[in-house]
Design a protein around this motif. Structure first.
Motif, PDB file in Angstrom:
ATOM      1  N   UNK A 181       0.899  -1.293   0.012  1.00 21.02           N
ATOM      2  CA  UNK A 181       0.063  -0.016   0.088  1.00 21.02           C
ATOM      3  C   UNK A 181       0.695   1.222  -0.082  1.00 21.02           C
ATOM      4  N   UNK A 191      -7.795   2.222  -3.020  1.00 15.50           N
ATOM      5  CA  UNK A 191      -7.539   0.871  -2.445  1.00 15.50           C
ATOM      6  C   UNK A 191      -8.822   0.422  -1.477  1.00 15.50           C
ATOM      7  N   UNK A 192      -8.742  -0.984  -1.303  1.00 16.72           N
ATOM      8  CA  UNK A 192      -9.892  -1.383  -0.527  1.00 16.72           C
ATOM      9  C   UNK A 192      -9.206  -2.716   0.328  1.00 16.72           C
ATOM     10  N   UNK A 193      -9.511  -2.623   1.684  1.00 20.60           N
ATOM     11  CA  UNK A 193      -8.650  -3.557   2.440  1.00 20.60           C
ATOM     12  C   UNK A 193      -9.372  -5.222   2.071  1.00 20.60           C
TER      13      UNK A 193
END
Lengths: 390, 347
Positions: free
Chosen positions: A52, A77-79
């Protein structure tokens, strides 16, 4: 005001308006979007946090230097917690809300799962944390990019180094019994045969297994010159090395990318000294000439950044270069054209992220360097030149 | 306020829905399910499919654990059996997807019966360990029976097709997943209106007493395992059509724990509980993610900082619900209903 003056002023005004509109057009260029299913939590979070940060910094550097041919790069972004269903959910969420041009995945399973959808949409290229050999197939995975050598190629780079150090050496491959661990086994056997190395023993260990005494006995009987570990991050590598050394073996131990991070190798304790690893990128602290990008990274972050960070940085840089090539060629920015732009990357100077100019071959960049851990300096230091597989 | 529901015969007493209001809500729910893909985007459709698959599998586990009292941690492995069977049939036999799903269910059912054999001797934690062992064996088979499962690399299967039309996107696959899940949930609810369902409940409450009453433990325990794993197998088949890539790591032990948690959080021994548990376990992480996403415009690195916090909050929510309502979300739902039935009087 005379007609002549009026004409001059009007022409000036029109020119100014034209120029201004040109400027406006340049700054109005559509943003390009890099979506990411990033494992910021879960078992792979140790790498996800680095990925990231690497992507963030690479995007920042690209935008500060004018974007991709004037297009600003935006990172969404996405977790995922390193779960395939969550990664696919993130993909669907991001692609339904944004016009995505590049996508960063968190695992081999995700990249395999989402690849048909990426091909079907035709809008983006897909890269990720995976170096799976299976993905290095431009026919089956036309829109996938591997930011470095595949796992098979990593073993190939280690073996090239072994051949130079000790031709005909006896090698043992130890891998975890997972998809990740089994990935390079067949390729390693072929490479060993081609290079004249003796790879008679391949040991498979149970995932998460820590009692390795039986496997170490097999190694003692084989008395190899080199043992290559693959499919692990840390455990059980230190146990193997400690037990083997206590038996008086002079074997050299090696690992692939995910077990070669400097901070991870340090955690091996006494077993770390002399441990060798293959790295597709320079380490954060590498002091080499003509490495402005490494200096830039060090100026942005003053503490050590992991090899996952370097992967995130490099992959973003390569995808941006592919898009740049597509734009320069006057092509529409879609998956096929960006990928064609990436395949056109030849002898590209990464500013020191990779120590030599890189060329994309197939879906990957089969370049790496062997490093060895120096316990006195607490650093992985170069043990070979950069090795390029043809 | 509703004073009471008069039931004049046994059929009315055993009815799944006893008031016109309930029936009205059910019709509205079914209409909502039918209309959902027309209004939902790609992401919402994806989540709807995922929730429905999880509901199918959780309902299956609820039959075994919630209604029969047999703890299993093999649900994910049974899903794997269904998924691989469906993939193999789709690729090698080319049979219709509905038939594949049914065969996938029966294949899992067959394995479930074998895995269920120890339940005659052991129960509770011991049975859970036995099912974990079965799960490990099945994972070994998935990883090593390369001719069928593709080994560790797994298999990539083609999309389901209906009248030559390929169902690729979540919105399209939804038309397989939704009706099958609805049918399975209604099927499960109806089981407990029959002798078989009541036998399961009797075994759960006291197996020795059940046997004294004439319920054959061997038959009914294995039947419960068979039904539960049938549900898992069909859910696995739906999963296979949804993702179209199956590897041994697609169905880890953590997935079984997920389903068991869904049963417990939702409410053991309640069909509604299984549904609510599956929705809770699937959707709460996503909702928490959305909440982190709301912070992103104001805090650029919110995702990196808040993601671990999100996991803690999710865990805390599960503990919170278990402490304050041990009977699960279904009981909370029933309390809410009771409140409105008797409003404005106190329950």
């Amino acid at each position: 005001m005379s007609i002549k003056n009026f004409t001059k002023r009007a022409t000036g005004a029109l020119l100014a308006a034209g120029l201004l509109s040109g400027v406006a057009q340049a700054s109005d260029k559509k943003d390009l979007v890099l979506g990411g299913s990033i494992p910021l939590t879960g078992v792979f979070a140790f790498a996800g946090v680095g990925l990231h940060a690497g992507i963030q910094d690479s995007v920042k550097v690209i935008n500060e230097s004018g974007g991709i041919e004037g297009h600003k790069l935006v990172y969404i972004p996405e977790d995922t917690a390193y779960k395939v269903d969550a990664s696919v959910a993130a993909f669907n969420k991001i692609t339904s809300q944004h016009d995505v041009n590049f996508y960063y995945g968190d695992s081999t399973a995700f990249e395999k799962t989402i690849s048909p959808e990426v091909d079907r949409s035709g809008k983006m290229v897909l890269t990720g944390a995976s170096f799976a050999s299976e993905l290095n197939d431009p026919v089956k995975y036309p829109n996938v990019f591997i930011g470095g050598p595949s796992y098979t190629d990593m073993i190939g780079i280690l073996m090239e180094h072994i051949v130079k150090e000790k031709p005909g050496a006896k090698v043992v491959l130890v891998h975890s019994d997972t998809e990740f661990g089994r990935d390079p086994v067949e390729g390693a056997k072929e490479t060993a045969t081609k290079l004249g190395l003796n790879l008679d023993l391949v040991i498979s260990t149970a995932p998460g297994g820590v009692d390795v005494s039986t496997e170490v006995l097999k190694i003692r009987r084989a008395r190899p010159d080199y043992v290559i570990f693959h499919g692990y991050v840390l455990a059980p590598i230190p146990e193997f090395i400690t037990q083997a050394r206590s038996m008086g073996l002079k074997t050299k131990f090696m690992g692939t990318f995910w077990s070669s991070d400097n901070s991870m190798v340090q955690k091996m304790g006494d077993a770390a000294d002399g441990f060798m690893g293959v790295m597709p990128y320079s380490y954060y602290y590498d002091e080499s000439e003509n490495a402005p990008m490494l200096e830039k990274i060090r100026s942005m972050r003053d503490t050590y950044q992991s090899n996952a960070y370097m992967q995130g940085f490099f992959n973003t840089m390569m995808m941006a270069e592919g898009a740049r090539n597509a734009i320069k060629a006057g092509k529409e920015l879609n998956g096929a054209n960006i990928k064609a732009g990436m395949r056109a990357i030849k002898d590209f100077d990464t500013g020191g992220i990779v120590g030599i100019p890189v060329t994309v071959k197939g879906n990957s960049v089969p370049v790496g360097r062997v490093y060895s851990f120096d316990a006195s300096k607490k650093k992985m230091l170069p043990a070979s030149d950069w090795i390029r597989l043809d | 306020m509703r004073i009471g529901t008069v039931k004049e015969n046994y059929i009315a007493d055993a009815a799944l829905f006893d008031t016109s209001v309930q029936k009205g809500w059910l019709v509205a729910l079914l209409a909502g399910l039918v209309l959902l893909p027309f209004f939902a985007g790609q992401y919402a459709s994806y989540l709807a499919c995922l929730v429905l698959i999880n509901i199918a599998s959780t309902t299956g586990l609820n039959i075994l654990t919630g209604f029969t009292g047999l703890v299993s941690l093999g649900q994910a492995a049974f899903m794997g059996v269904g998924a691989y069977t469906v993939a193999w049939l789709e690729m090698k036999a080319g049979t219709p997807f509905l038939l594949n799903l049914i065969i996938g269910g029966f294949a899992a059912s067959f394995i479930g019966i074998i895995v269920g054999l120890p339940s005659l001797r052991v129960k509770g934690l011991y049975l859970a360990i036995a099912t974990i062992a079965a799960s490990v064996i099945l994972h070994f088979v998935f990883a090593n029976w390369t001719a069928v499962t593709g080994g560790v690399s797994g298999v990539t299967m083609p999309a389901a097709s209906l009248f030559g039309y390929e169902l690729v996107e979540p919105k399209q696959v939804y038309w397989i997943i939704m009706p099958v899940t609805v049918l399975m949930v209604f099927g499960a609810a109806n089981i407990f209106r029959t002798r078989i369902g009541r036998a399961f409940i009797a075994i759960r409450d006291r197996d020795i007493s059940a046997e004294v009453l004439g319920i054959r433990l061997l038959r009914y325990k294995l039947l419960s395992f068979a039904l539960s794993s049938f549900y898992a197998g069909v859910a696995g088949g739906l999963w296979a059509y949804f993702f179209r890539v199956i590897t041994p790591e697609s169905f880890p032990l953590m997935m079984s724990i997920f389903f068991l948690a869904a049963v417990i959080v939702g409410g053991m021994g309640s069909i509604l509980g299984g549904i609510l548990g599956a929705i809770f376990m699937t959707m709460v992480p996503e909702v928490l993610k959305m909440m982190v996403g709301v912070l992103t415009p104001f805090w650029s690195d919110a995702i990196a900082v808040m993601s671990p916090v999100r996991i803690i909050v999710f865990g805390a929510l599960i503990i919170f619900f278990l402490i304050f309502e041990p009977d699960g979300l279904a009981e909370i739902w029933r309390n809410i209903r009771r409140y409105f039935h008797l409003w404005p009087f106190k329950t």
